[in-house]
Design an enzyme around this catalytic site. Structure first.
Site, PDB file in Angstrom:
ATOM      1  N   PRO A   1      40.228  44.571  39.070  1.00  0.00           N
ATOM      2  CA  PRO A   1      41.545  43.947  39.035  1.00  0.00           C
ATOM      3  C   PRO A   1      42.045  43.883  40.482  1.00  0.00           C
ATOM      4  O   PRO A   1      42.098  44.908  41.148  1.00  0.00           O
ATOM      5  CB  PRO A   1      42.382  44.942  38.215  1.00  0.00           C
ATOM      6  CG  PRO A   1      41.403  45.891  37.601  1.00  0.00           C
ATOM      7  CD  PRO A   1      40.193  45.902  38.464  1.00  0.00           C
ATOM      8  N   CYS A   2      42.338  42.697  40.989  1.00  0.00           N
ATOM      9  CA  CYS A   2      42.647  42.550  42.424  1.00  0.00           C
ATOM     10  C   CYS A   2      44.071  42.121  42.715  1.00  0.00           C
ATOM     11  O   CYS A   2      44.471  42.089  43.875  1.00  0.00           O
ATOM     12  CB  CYS A   2      41.734  41.515  43.061  1.00  0.00           C
ATOM     13  SG  CYS A   2      40.097  42.126  43.391  1.00  0.00           S
TER      14      CYS A   2
END
Ligand SMILES: C[S@@+](CC[C@H](N)C(=O)[O-])C[C@H]1O[C@@H](n2cnc3c(N)ncnc32)[C@H](O)[C@@H]1O
EC number: 2.1.1.37
Length: 384
Positions: A77-78
């Protein structure tokens, strides 16, 4: 004189979920896999030899990572990467799984075993989230560590009947991967080209346009992946009618044309909240282009995908099954899904499509690691 076979390149697979990235990394061996979700880890174990480490990436240290990997793959998850600038701080820990991954790469670096190839996979929205700063931060950090960096936007629809654009940031150090002299379609999309212009000078200097062979012409249609009509639960006529009542006029016309044709026509449908004349309304949107919409985790109303089948003048509707979702991700039916439909759809909605990873692996990652250059003639021609 004996010729020793070169060992298969090794991968650390972070944020591994059900392990679809590993399944697509053809010719690689997995040295280590991690995910914090127990249910997903159970699916990983059901479909892979070896084991997966279950836990938050922040709880790992370099000592947990065995040997020396050629590739670190992170489907992290960025979003909010740029906001979590206090790397290692509490805020970063809460909002930046990416930083939990990156501090491991830094720790490997101090031990002289940072992988020469890193791939970060994410939604294409990463190109613009935080006004482009999330993407910019990741590219800058990679460039600062001496990697050459490029990005490809790859839509699973090139291989599978599912519209699923995803971003792959590919970083390499000490290798000469196949590169193009400028953007080439379709993977260097207009969004990638635009995002590059917003990068720091350091990241721009490190930038490369990775060259990947042209995708094949897809010959698989959504209808071909469906379960037999007799093996699935259909909505009652009343339920189908209520669902169809949500279609907007344009979609209703298309549905009516499909019904009136008498032929078998399959549409994917999903609910969306639209604002019409200042009012929020639920709509059922249909696509008859042979593709499913992007699979999502089944949490909100808009994530539930329906199948609408018109045949012999009759319209029937039902939900997409977990097995059909798995096929839409390029998995064979031998892939063991979790028992519940919701769990299976959640697993698939979060995953990466296997043939897309395979194309990256065969066309870019392994050629680079094996020192082979792919001939430019086989790269996709023409600008986007
Ligand atoms: C987008 S999914 C990746 C799925 C995987 N590529 C696949 O194809 O199945 C992201 C995964 O990251 C995991 N995850 C999120 N935050 C994490 C963290 N802090 N530590 C470890 N895993 C995490 C989630 O459980 C989820 O399975």
């Amino acid at each position: 004189m004996s010729i020793r076979a070169r060992p298969a390149p090794a991968v650390y697979e972070f944020f591994a979920g059900g392990g679809l990235a590993g399944l697509g990394l053809h010719g690689f061996r997995t040295l280590f896999a991690n995910d914090m979700d127990r249910a997903k880890a159970a699916s990983w174990r059901a479909n892979h030899a070896g084991d997966i480490h279950v836990g938050d990436v922040w709880t790992l240290d370099a000592g947990d990572l065995p040997g020396r990997a050629d590739l670190a793959w992170a489907s992290s998850p960025c979003q909010d990467v740029s906001l979590a600038g206090a790397r290692g701080g509490l805020d970063a820990r809460r909002s930046g799984a990416f930083w939990g991954f990156w501090r491991l790469i830094e720790a490997l670096e101090t031990e002289g075993r940072a992988p020469p190839v890193i791939v970060i996979e994410n939604v294409a929205g990463l190109l613009t989230s935080g006004q482009g700063q999330d993407f910019g931060t990741i590219c800058d950090v990679l460039a600062g560590a001496g990697y050459r960096v490029g990005a490809l936007e790859m839509d699973a629809a090139h291989w599978l009947p599912q519209s699923r654009p995803r971003l792959f940031i590919v970083a390499m150090r000490g290798l000469s991967g196949p590169v193009a002299s400028g953007p080439v379609g379709p993977f260097h999309s207009a969004r990638v080209v635009a995002a590059r212009t917003r990068l720091s000078q350091r990241a721009q200097a490190a930038w490369v346009w990775w060259s990947l062979p042209a995708p094949p012409r897809r010959n698989l249609d959504l209808a071909a992946l469906l379960e037999p009509d007799t093996a699935v639960d259909w909505f009652t006529p009343a339920q189908t009618g209520a669902l169809m009542a949500l279609t907007a006029p344009l979609h209703r016309d298309r549905l009516e044309a499909a019904r009136a044709s008498g032929e078998r026509r399959v549409a994917a449908g999903f609910r969306r909240v639209r604002v019409e004349r200042g009012q929020k309304v639920q709509r059922l949107e249909l696509r008859f282009d042979g593709l499913a919409g992007c699979l999502r985790t089944p949490s909100g109303g808009s994530s539930r995908q329906y199948l609408i089948v018109c045949q012999a003048g009759v319209v029937r509707a039902r939900r997409l099954t977990g097995r059909e979702a798995a096929r839409l991700m390029g998995l064979p039916d031998s892939y063991v899904l979790p028992k519940g439909e919701t769990a299976a759809l959640k697993l698939m909605g979060d995953a990466v499509a296997v043939p897309v990873v395979r194309a990256l692996s065969d066309g870019l990652l392994r050629p680079a690691l094996e020192g082979r250059a792919v001939s430019p003639a086989s790269a996709f021609p023409g600008p986007t």
